[in-house]
Scaffold this active site. Structure first.
Site, PDB file in Angstrom:
ATOM      1  CG  ASP A   1      34.716   4.411  -4.131  1.00  0.00           C
ATOM      2  OD1 ASP A   1      34.290   5.449  -4.668  1.00  0.00           O
ATOM      3  OD2 ASP A   1      33.956   3.543  -3.674  1.00  0.00           O
TER       4      ASP A   1
ATOM      5  CE  LYS B   1      30.971   4.907  -4.653  1.00  0.00           C
ATOM      6  NZ  LYS B   1      31.259   4.071  -3.507  1.00  0.00           N
TER       7      LYS B   1
ATOM      8  CB  CYS C   1      32.957   0.597  -5.144  1.00  0.00           C
ATOM      9  SG  CYS C   1      32.243   0.662  -3.469  1.00  0.00           S
TER      10      CYS C   1
END
Length: 186
Positions: free
Chosen positions: A8, A97, A139
């Site tokens: 990310d 996601k 994450c």
């Protein structure tokens, strides 16, 4: 075989983004620096992206910053793009996601062909992964824990991550150690 999983490193999670984490841009530059070295040691490089269409209660007008958040990484916006300081040429596959629900782990995502991260890694004979990116306490933590749970020898390289807060980052490190993940400063 060892793979690097970049988690990310997107505009919305870096300085100036809607859910910025201090040090996000520096993480992008540091990962790029690592990958510019011919001897970086990775057989494969993959990345994950938060990629929201309508994640329901994950977005909130008045977020609690634990289970609900301001809008971020919405598909079709620049906030969902990789940070411009992240070298994307080495990335072989990107796993999206969270389209319609909250998703923290890259193992909840799929690539453009619908292949899951775990399946992709196994198809490429990967048995060891290093996890880097944003955010250490959300994450990165979830992706590394799932990597270990899926049987991969897993390391988190703290020097190539950025966390939301010192307290939750410390909790994440303890949790990852307890899950059998090697957390190293490198």
């Amino acid at each position: 075989m060892r793979a690097l999983i970049i988690v990310d490193v997107q505009n919305d999670f870096c300085e100036g983004g809607s859910l910025a984490v201090a040090g996000g841009a520096a993480v992008a530059r540091s990962i790029s620096s690592l990958l510019s070295s011919s001897g970086h040691g990775y057989d494969h490089v993959v990345a994950t992206k938060d990629y929201h269409v309508d994640p329901g209660a994950h977005f909130a007008e008045h977020p609690d910053y634990a289970h609900s958040w301001p809008k971020h990484c919405v598909v079709g916006t620049s906030g969902a793009d990789f940070h411009p300081d992240l070298a994307v040429a080495p990335i072989e596959a990107t796993f999206h996601k969270g389209a319609h629900a909250a998703a923290y782990s890259g193992f909840e995502g799929t690539d453009d062909t619908g292949t899951s991260l775990a399946a992709w890694l196994r198809e490429h004979d990967v048995d060891q992964v290093d996890v880097v990116g944003i955010a250490t306490d959300y994450c990165v933590r979830a992706t590394a824990a799932d990597a270990a749970a899926n049987g991969f020898d897993t390391r988190v390289l703290l020097g190539l991550t950025a966390g939301v807060s010192p307290g939750t980052t410390a909790e994440a490190i303890t949790s990852l150690h307890d899950a059998g993940v090697d957390v190293t400063a490198a």
